[in-house]
Design a protein around this motif. Sequence first.
Motif, PDB file in Angstrom:
ATOM      1  N   ILE A  40      -4.701 -26.166 -15.884  1.00 16.81           N
ATOM      2  CA  ILE A  40      -5.804 -25.526 -16.593  1.00 16.81           C
ATOM      3  C   ILE A  40      -5.358 -25.109 -17.993  1.00 16.81           C
ATOM      4  CG2 ILE A  40      -7.334 -23.514 -16.611  1.00 16.81           C
ATOM      5  CD1 ILE A  40      -7.247 -23.624 -13.521  1.00 16.81           C
ATOM      6  N   TYR A  41      -4.164 -24.551 -18.082  1.00 14.43           N
ATOM      7  CA  TYR A  41      -3.618 -24.128 -19.372  1.00 14.43           C
ATOM      8  C   TYR A  41      -3.495 -25.328 -20.315  1.00 14.43           C
ATOM      9  CZ  TYR A  41      -0.308 -22.163 -22.743  1.00 14.43           C
ATOM     10  OH  TYR A  41       0.306 -21.750 -23.905  1.00 14.43           O
ATOM     11  N   GLN A  42      -3.028 -26.459 -19.785  1.00 11.04           N
ATOM     12  CA  GLN A  42      -2.884 -27.657 -20.612  1.00 11.04           C
ATOM     13  C   GLN A  42      -4.244 -28.172 -21.055  1.00 11.04           C
ATOM     14  OE1 GLN A  42      -0.476 -30.500 -18.522  1.00 11.04           O
ATOM     15  NE2 GLN A  42       1.326 -29.153 -18.458  1.00 11.04           N
ATOM     16  N   TRP A  43      -5.215 -28.195 -20.139  1.00 14.45           N
ATOM     17  CA  TRP A  43      -6.551 -28.646 -20.526  1.00 14.45           C
ATOM     18  C   TRP A  43      -7.138 -27.752 -21.611  1.00 14.45           C
ATOM     19  CZ3 TRP A  43      -8.641 -29.528 -14.876  1.00 14.45           C
ATOM     20  CH2 TRP A  43      -8.257 -30.825 -14.461  1.00 14.45           C
ATOM     21  N   ALA A  44      -6.860 -26.447 -21.541  1.00 17.71           N
ATOM     22  CA  ALA A  44      -7.407 -25.512 -22.538  1.00 17.71           C
ATOM     23  C   ALA A  44      -6.845 -25.782 -23.926  1.00 17.71           C
ATOM     24  CB  ALA A  44      -7.122 -24.079 -22.119  1.00 17.71           C
ATOM     25  N   GLY A  45      -5.665 -26.370 -24.007  1.00 19.38           N
ATOM     26  CA  GLY A  45      -5.112 -26.764 -25.295  1.00 19.38           C
ATOM     27  C   GLY A  45      -4.927 -25.615 -26.278  1.00 19.38           C
ATOM     28  N   GLY A  46      -4.525 -24.465 -25.767  1.00 20.27           N
ATOM     29  CA  GLY A  46      -4.308 -23.326 -26.647  1.00 20.27           C
ATOM     30  C   GLY A  46      -5.537 -22.480 -26.906  1.00 20.27           C
ATOM     31  N   GLN A  47      -6.695 -22.910 -26.430  1.00 19.24           N
ATOM     32  CA  GLN A  47      -7.912 -22.135 -26.590  1.00 19.24           C
ATOM     33  C   GLN A  47      -7.995 -21.067 -25.480  1.00 19.24           C
ATOM     34  OE1 GLN A  47     -10.114 -22.593 -29.200  1.00 19.24           O
ATOM     35  NE2 GLN A  47      -8.498 -23.994 -29.893  1.00 19.24           N
ATOM     36  N   PRO A  48      -8.597 -19.911 -25.775  1.00 18.17           N
ATOM     37  CA  PRO A  48      -8.739 -18.890 -24.720  1.00 18.17           C
ATOM     38  C   PRO A  48      -9.643 -19.385 -23.596  1.00 18.17           C
ATOM     39  CG  PRO A  48      -9.996 -18.289 -26.681  1.00 18.17           C
ATOM     40  CD  PRO A  48      -9.173 -19.472 -27.060  1.00 18.17           C
ATOM     41  N   PHE A  49      -9.339 -18.963 -22.373  1.00 18.34           N
ATOM     42  CA  PHE A  49     -10.165 -19.367 -21.244  1.00 18.34           C
ATOM     43  C   PHE A  49     -10.181 -18.245 -20.221  1.00 18.34           C
ATOM     44  CE2 PHE A  49      -5.856 -20.826 -20.385  1.00 18.34           C
ATOM     45  CZ  PHE A  49      -5.646 -20.482 -19.054  1.00 18.34           C
ATOM     46  N   ASN A  50     -11.177 -18.296 -19.327  1.00 17.82           N
ATOM     47  CA  ASN A  50     -11.362 -17.280 -18.296  1.00 17.82           C
ATOM     48  C   ASN A  50     -11.250 -17.975 -16.944  1.00 17.82           C
ATOM     49  OD1 ASN A  50     -12.338 -15.402 -16.428  1.00 17.82           O
ATOM     50  ND2 ASN A  50     -13.868 -14.578 -17.825  1.00 17.82           N
ATOM     51  N   ALA A  51     -10.122 -17.799 -16.265  1.00 19.04           N
ATOM     52  CA  ALA A  51      -9.880 -18.493 -14.997  1.00 19.04           C
ATOM     53  C   ALA A  51      -9.312 -17.523 -13.975  1.00 19.04           C
ATOM     54  CB  ALA A  51      -8.923 -19.662 -15.204  1.00 19.04           C
ATOM     55  N   GLU A  52      -9.680 -17.726 -12.722  1.00 18.60           N
ATOM     56  CA  GLU A  52      -9.222 -16.846 -11.654  1.00 18.60           C
ATOM     57  C   GLU A  52      -8.717 -17.668 -10.478  1.00 18.60           C
ATOM     58  OE1 GLU A  52     -11.734 -13.180 -11.155  1.00 18.60           O
ATOM     59  OE2 GLU A  52     -13.205 -14.475 -12.136  1.00 18.60           O
TER      60      GLU A  52
END
Length: 274
Positions: A40-52
């Motif tokens: 998930i972190y890699q897919w976000a590509g440095g953009q903020p995300f909200n994951a649980e």
Amino acid sequence: MNQDCWPVSESPFTHVHWPDHHPVGLVLDGVAIPGLGEQIYQWAGGQPFNAECLYVATRWEAVSDLSPWLVWLSGPEDPVLQGFLEQGAMQEQGYLLVSATDRATCTRWMRSHLQVEMAPGCEELVRIAHPALARRVIGGNLPRFPTRAVDRLIVPDRISEQWHLVEPPAVQPGSTGDQPGKMIGSPDLKGAFDAFNRRKGALQIWNNLDESVRNQLGGPDLMDAYPALGRILEEALGSGCNNLREVMQFLFATLPRQADRNAVMETAPPLDQG
């Protein structure tokens, strides 16, 4: 349920309007995606995300490496969604849900449906992040859940190569919210789990067949071969086969001519393995 379908090669939001006032979540399967948090972190590509991670803060936290994750998306161009569409949708590594409530309430609801009580005091984990199972267990019960936490599901189907929009009917006559807040074992649920395991077994077999065998079943495309493959699987199970190797041997004996024996796996797991 009302269902609409679109090619899984396209974003479903090419056909479905992104809701203005309902959160959209991406449910990802930790069994299908090793190191899911890092992915998930890699897919976000440095953009903020909200994951649980849904096993965190539950009795199942010790096996969080296999946990489903719920990622709340920012829009149809969300980088995590784009990564999933490129890599995970066709492999049935997750699905989309449109919440009928706020994010926190929907997350609590998902956590309450991670397990099923098969007998009083005896709970088992459910692979709720797999789209084929969620389509039956969640999608099939949307009108009956007493808490309307999920409004719609958008699930990929590897066999048909389509997205399926699953939503309750506009009118729900006789709906009394008779489902409890947690899942309890029932004949309907057992049927859903059995169907899921048979489907999973059929896909395991397909993955281990060479082109000549696939063509004999009606292939080379899975959607064309699946009816014959599913029928032979049912016959094999009815004949007492209980692992992948035995089913494939039954398949070769059933086909009009003998297929390449090299397609048989030397070691195979039971068909109902989680």
